[in-house]
Structures are given as C-alpha cells and as structure tokens.
Design an enzyme around this catalytic site. Structure first.
Site, PDB file in Angstrom:
ATOM      1  N   HIS A 150      46.035  41.030  45.477  1.00  0.00           N
ATOM      2  CA  HIS A 150      47.466  41.513  44.936  1.00  0.00           C
ATOM      3  C   HIS A 150      47.491  42.714  45.411  1.00  0.00           C
ATOM      4  O   HIS A 150      46.696  43.786  45.276  1.00  0.00           O
ATOM      5  CB  HIS A 150      47.149  41.180  43.442  1.00  0.00           C
ATOM      6  CG  HIS A 150      48.683  41.399  42.822  1.00  0.00           C
ATOM      7  ND1 HIS A 150      49.480  42.580  42.396  1.00  0.00           N
ATOM      8  CD2 HIS A 150      49.596  40.369  42.197  1.00  0.00           C
ATOM      9  CE1 HIS A 150      50.541  42.417  41.965  1.00  0.00           C
ATOM     10  NE2 HIS A 150      50.578  40.996  41.665  1.00  0.00           N
ATOM     11  N   ASP A 227      39.427  42.448  39.814  1.00  0.00           N
ATOM     12  CA  ASP A 227      40.826  42.184  39.424  1.00  0.00           C
ATOM     13  C   ASP A 227      40.671  40.728  38.632  1.00  0.00           C
ATOM     14  O   ASP A 227      40.756  39.765  39.296  1.00  0.00           O
ATOM     15  CB  ASP A 227      41.687  42.289  40.519  1.00  0.00           C
ATOM     16  CG  ASP A 227      43.110  41.891  40.002  1.00  0.00           C
ATOM     17  OD1 ASP A 227      43.415  41.320  38.913  1.00  0.00           O
ATOM     18  OD2 ASP A 227      44.065  42.088  41.026  1.00  0.00           O
ATOM     19  N   GLN A 230      44.224  37.082  37.127  1.00  0.00           N
ATOM     20  CA  GLN A 230      44.369  35.361  37.109  1.00  0.00           C
ATOM     21  C   GLN A 230      43.247  34.785  36.517  1.00  0.00           C
ATOM     22  O   GLN A 230      43.651  33.705  35.942  1.00  0.00           O
ATOM     23  CB  GLN A 230      44.380  35.118  38.351  1.00  0.00           C
ATOM     24  CG  GLN A 230      45.806  35.447  39.315  1.00  0.00           C
ATOM     25  CD  GLN A 230      47.111  34.708  38.636  1.00  0.00           C
ATOM     26  OE1 GLN A 230      46.942  33.597  38.052  1.00  0.00           O
ATOM     27  NE2 GLN A 230      48.064  35.536  38.569  1.00  0.00           N
ATOM     28  N   LYS A 253      49.348  37.488  30.852  1.00  0.00           N
ATOM     29  CA  LYS A 253      48.817  36.201  31.765  1.00  0.00           C
ATOM     30  C   LYS A 253      47.863  35.434  30.845  1.00  0.00           C
ATOM     31  O   LYS A 253      47.552  34.423  31.313  1.00  0.00           O
ATOM     32  CB  LYS A 253      48.272  36.649  33.032  1.00  0.00           C
ATOM     33  CG  LYS A 253      49.348  37.392  33.895  1.00  0.00           C
ATOM     34  CD  LYS A 253      48.885  37.656  35.239  1.00  0.00           C
ATOM     35  CE  LYS A 253      49.981  38.252  36.077  1.00  0.00           C
ATOM     36  NZ  LYS A 253      49.541  38.605  37.624  1.00  0.00           N
ATOM     37  N   CYS A 391      53.258  39.245  45.593  1.00  0.00           N
ATOM     38  CA  CYS A 391      52.716  40.423  45.579  1.00  0.00           C
ATOM     39  C   CYS A 391      51.453  40.219  46.639  1.00  0.00           C
ATOM     40  O   CYS A 391      50.363  41.040  46.349  1.00  0.00           O
ATOM     41  CB  CYS A 391      52.307  41.154  44.254  1.00  0.00           C
ATOM     42  SG  CYS A 391      53.821  41.399  43.265  1.00  0.00           S
TER      43      CYS A 391
HETATM   44  C1  LIG Z   1      49.630  39.577  38.020  1.00  0.00           C
HETATM   45  C2  LIG Z   1      48.413  40.194  38.772  1.00  0.00           C
HETATM   46  C3  LIG Z   1      48.113  41.529  38.892  1.00  0.00           C
HETATM   47  C4  LIG Z   1      48.758  42.609  38.201  1.00  0.00           C
HETATM   48  O1  LIG Z   1      49.084  42.503  36.611  1.00  0.00           O
HETATM   49  P1  LIG Z   1      50.143  43.283  35.942  1.00  0.00           P
HETATM   50  O2  LIG Z   1      50.225  42.491  34.713  1.00  0.00           O
HETATM   51  O3  LIG Z   1      51.557  43.040  36.707  1.00  0.00           O
HETATM   52  O4  LIG Z   1      49.614  44.658  35.990  1.00  0.00           O
HETATM   53  C5  LIG Z   1      47.026  41.898  39.603  1.00  0.00           C
HETATM   54  N1  LIG Z   1      46.264  41.232  40.386  1.00  0.00           N
HETATM   55  C6  LIG Z   1      46.395  39.734  40.330  1.00  0.00           C
HETATM   56  C7  LIG Z   1      45.478  38.852  40.825  1.00  0.00           C
HETATM   57  C8  LIG Z   1      47.611  39.360  39.395  1.00  0.00           C
HETATM   58  O5  LIG Z   1      47.682  38.223  39.520  1.00  0.00           O
END
Ligand SMILES: *Cc1c(COP(=O)(O)O)cnc(C)c1O
Length: 433
Positions: A150, A227, A230, A253, A391
């Site tokens: 992302h 990260d 997800q 999320k 993104c």
């Molecule tokens: C949504 C997302 C982000 C960013 O998260 P935010 O809540 O917008 O800070 C980063 N990495 C992944 C894989 C995402 O799906």
C-alpha cells in the site's frame, strides 16, 4: 474518589458472548444472520435496493455496541485524559488505558507499553520511518519493501531515503501476486536496515508468509515491520510467536472507529527510539534548557489523542474476540471459495491476483467494461465495491491495468451477497455488450 468507573457497553444479550465453553471447546456454528443484526447500516437501502456492502477492505461497518460505547462515553464520561484529578478524567483515562490493555491482549504483546496509539496504520508506519529511521538509517543503507505494498508502506520509506541518502529496494511479485522469496533472499544483505512488508495485500488478497519473512530477516539481524491493516480483522495474531519487530493496524478496518490505530513495537526498540512529535502528554519535565520524555507508550503520544475512538476501540476488540477470530476465519475462507467459484462462471471476468494463500479480497477486470463503469452499474444494483488502484499503483503497473474492481469480504457478508454481486456483474456485461 477515583472509584473505578467502567464504561460498560451493552453487548448483545446484555453479556459478553461466551468464547469458549466449559471443556474448552466452542462448537457453536458461526451465525452470520446474528452478526448482521449487530450492524445497523447493513439494513439500509442503496438506490432502492438492499445494500450489499463489499468494500470492507477500505473500511468496515460498525456494530451497535461500538456506536453505543461512543455515545455512552460522550454523554456520560467525557473529559480529557491523563491530567485531571477529578473523577471524570480518571474514569476517561481508565477507559482509554483499558483499551490499550485489550489491544495488547488481542495481539499477545508482552505488555501495553508496546502498544502505541496512533491515527491508524499510516501514522504507525510514518512513526517508525521517522523515529526508528532517524536513528538507524544512513547514507548507502537499504530499506526493503515489496511490490504489493500500500502507498502507506512505500512513501514514508521514500521520505526516509531522501532524508538519509538511503535506497529503497523492492521485493518483486509473480503473476499470481505472490512474493518471490528467492528474490527476497537475494535482496537481504549487509546494507539492509529494515524490511517492511504487508501481512495481507489490500488489492490482491495475498496473505504473505510473514513468519518466514521475519525469520529470514532476523537471521541477518534485520528488523521487520508488518503492515497489518488488512490482516487484523481476519486472522488470530500473536506478535510474540510471529516475532515481528513492528506491527501496524487501524481500528476502522476491524469494525472500530476511524482515527485510532496501533503501532505495536518490541519494547527494546521503542525504548531506543526518539520521540517523533513534541507536545503535551509525551513529556516528563519541560524547561527551556531541557525536556525529558515520558515513559512508553506515552513518549510517542503527543497531544490530546482520539479519546473516544480509543474507548470505542476497546469495545471493538471485545466484539471481535466475542465473534471468535478462528470461526470468522473459517467462515470467510468458505465465503471466498464460494465467491471465486460463483464469479468464475462468468467467462468475461479476469481475476487480478490468484495467490494460493489469500483472504477476503477479489480484484477483477471485466472484458470490455472499464472498472469505473463496473462500479457505477453495481452501485445502481445496490452493490458497493471499490474501483481504482487501491493505493497500490505498483501492483496495477505489474498487471498492466490502470485500475481494478475490488470486492472485499467481511464477517457480515453472505452467499446471498455474492449472488447479488454476480447478478450485478452480469447486468454490467449486458449494458456494455
Ligand atoms: C488501509 C491500508 C493501509 C492504510 O490504513 P489507514 O487506516 O488508511 O492508515 C495500509 N496498508 C494496507 C494494506 C491497507 O489496507
């Protein structure tokens, strides 16, 4: 005085759902209809049709218990935290800090000192890139990300590279959308300072072999940031077992409020890192000559935080734990299998991302229909999906597409939702025939 006030949130049936029965086995089936009743927005109509919400990878809907927790907090317990000696402030502080303990338990951190509250995954990664990066990266060093990241896990590292004269290296993916581990092995070298990869891809659904990724980096003494934006609502997570050094995620999320999230960091690393923002709450003493900093985790939490979001996040975690993440994972696995089988019957569909280990995300193209038109026609049918680059522009470049249509699943989606999706896709194909 300082009577402990608990922000009780009326959960379903008025008590916490039993997670494990006596004997340690919870064999009750996952009841998706019951889960759906917890999410008021799912009852709404879109363009006159019952809403089918398939954009949870962008942000998930919120259960009533979380909405009520926010309401209870604002109407009954609201005040600023960490400073007041009066009862209300103590209660608010207690509720906020209780959420931190819940977050620590959710991911099995060693202590709540390792839980830094941030705005979300983006801010968590920026924090590490600024603070850890400032101390540990210099000219000629390398930072390893992957091609499926992302933008949130690319751009902060690019900033760091620009500041330090370091170099961003990229682990490539193959045409299934899986990381090429041999390339990763080859790229990991004496110049590598940190590896930053996603646990689960938001545009391809690929679930990366994070345990292996961490082990390979650690063998070279390189720390790993994952990260988890997800992955977090779909899998049980144990950061100690995984042994990652940083893990970033957002509450929104995982069915929680926006504007709150977590940076998990290994305590030893966090201790060594300098603060990245200055202000109230992160200091111990301030004079014009010298300022000393507060202990973890407050060292990284300057200013008034998202207090209500933090409190609501605690309720979110209770809710998620109550659903039982193992059951959620099993249910969603079956739903994804059903969705792929159903959509595969449409000959004009091409899936972008066909990883063997994948979860919750289906990116696709429709022959002869631009993704944005797919999105618009589906909207008319009451089906909310996302179209665009998600993104992850490097992923789009890899597959030679400007955008994809993406349906993403959550614990409240059903086979009926998938049938509606398939019907709407067929309609789009007819319109553009
Ligand atoms: C949504 C997302 C982000 C960013 O998260 P935010 O809540 O917008 O800070 C980063 N990495 C992944 C894989 C995402 O799906």
């Amino acid at each position: 005085m300082n009577r402990p006030v608990r922000i009780e949130t009326p959960s379903r049936e008025g008590k916490a759902p039993p997670q494990v029965r006596a004997g340690g086995i919870d064999d009750s089936p996952f009841d998706v209809e019951k889960v759906r009743r917890d999410f008021p927005l799912l009852k709404s109509l879109m363009n006159g049709k019952p809403l089918v919400y398939l954009d949870s990878a962008a942000s998930a809907q919120k259960p009533s218990c979380v909405l009520e927790a926010l309401n209870v907090f604002y109407t009954g317990c609201y005040s600023n935290i960490h400073r007041g000696v009066y009862h209300l402030s103590a209660a608010a502080t207690q509720a906020y800090e209780e959420s931190r303990r819940k977050a620590a338990r959710l991911i099995h951190a060693r202590s709540e000192r390792e839980i830094i509250f941030v705005r979300g995954a983006t801010e968590a990664i920026n924090l590490v890139a600024f603070s850890w990066g400032d101390r540990n990266v210099s000219e000629g060093d390398e930072i390893l990300v992957s091609e499926m990241e992302h933008h949130s896990n690319i751009v902060p590292w690019q900033f760091l590279c620009e500041r330090k004269g370091a170099r961003l290296r990229v682990i490539p993916i193959d045409d299934r959308g899986e990381l090429i581990l041999e390339e990763y092995e080859r790229l990991l070298g004496p110049k590598t300072k940190i590896v930053a990869v996603t646990h689960q891809s938001n545009s391809l659904g690929t679930v990366n072999p994070v345990s292996k990724i961490v082990d390979m980096a650690h063998r070279q003494g390189v720390p790993v940031l994952l990260d988890g934006a997800q992955a977090i609502p779909h899998h049980r997570l144990d950061v100690q077992q995984l042994d990652c050094d940083f893990y970033a995620f957002s509450a929104h999320k995982m069915y929680g409020p926006t504007g709150i999230g977590v940076l998990y960091g290994r305590e030893k690393l966090l201790e060594e890192m300098p603060p990245w923002q200055g202000g109230g709450d992160m200091i111990r003493t301030v004079t014009f000559d010298k300022t000393t900093y507060a202990e973890l985790p407050h060292k990284f939490e300057a200013g008034t935080p998202n207090i209500a979001g933090g409190v609501g996040f605690g309720t979110t975690i209770d809710y998620l734990v109550g659903l039982d993440l193992d059951k959620v994972a099993a249910y969603e696995r079956e739903l994804l299998r059903y969705a792929l089988a159903t959509l595969s019957e449409i000959p004009q569909i091409r899936f972008i991302g066909t990883a063997r280990e994948r979860c919750s995300v289906i990116s696709f193209e429709l022959e002869g229909v631009h993704p944005h038109d797919v999105g618009t026609i589906l909207d008319g049918e009451g089906v909310a999906i996302r179209t665009g680059h998600h993104c992850t522009q490097p992923v789009m470049d890899h597959f030679g597409v400007p955008a994809t249509a993406r349906a993403s699943l959550a614990c409240y989606n059903t086979k009926e939702d998938i049938n509606r999706l398939a019907g709407a896709i067929r309609k789009a194909l007819e319109v553009f025939r």
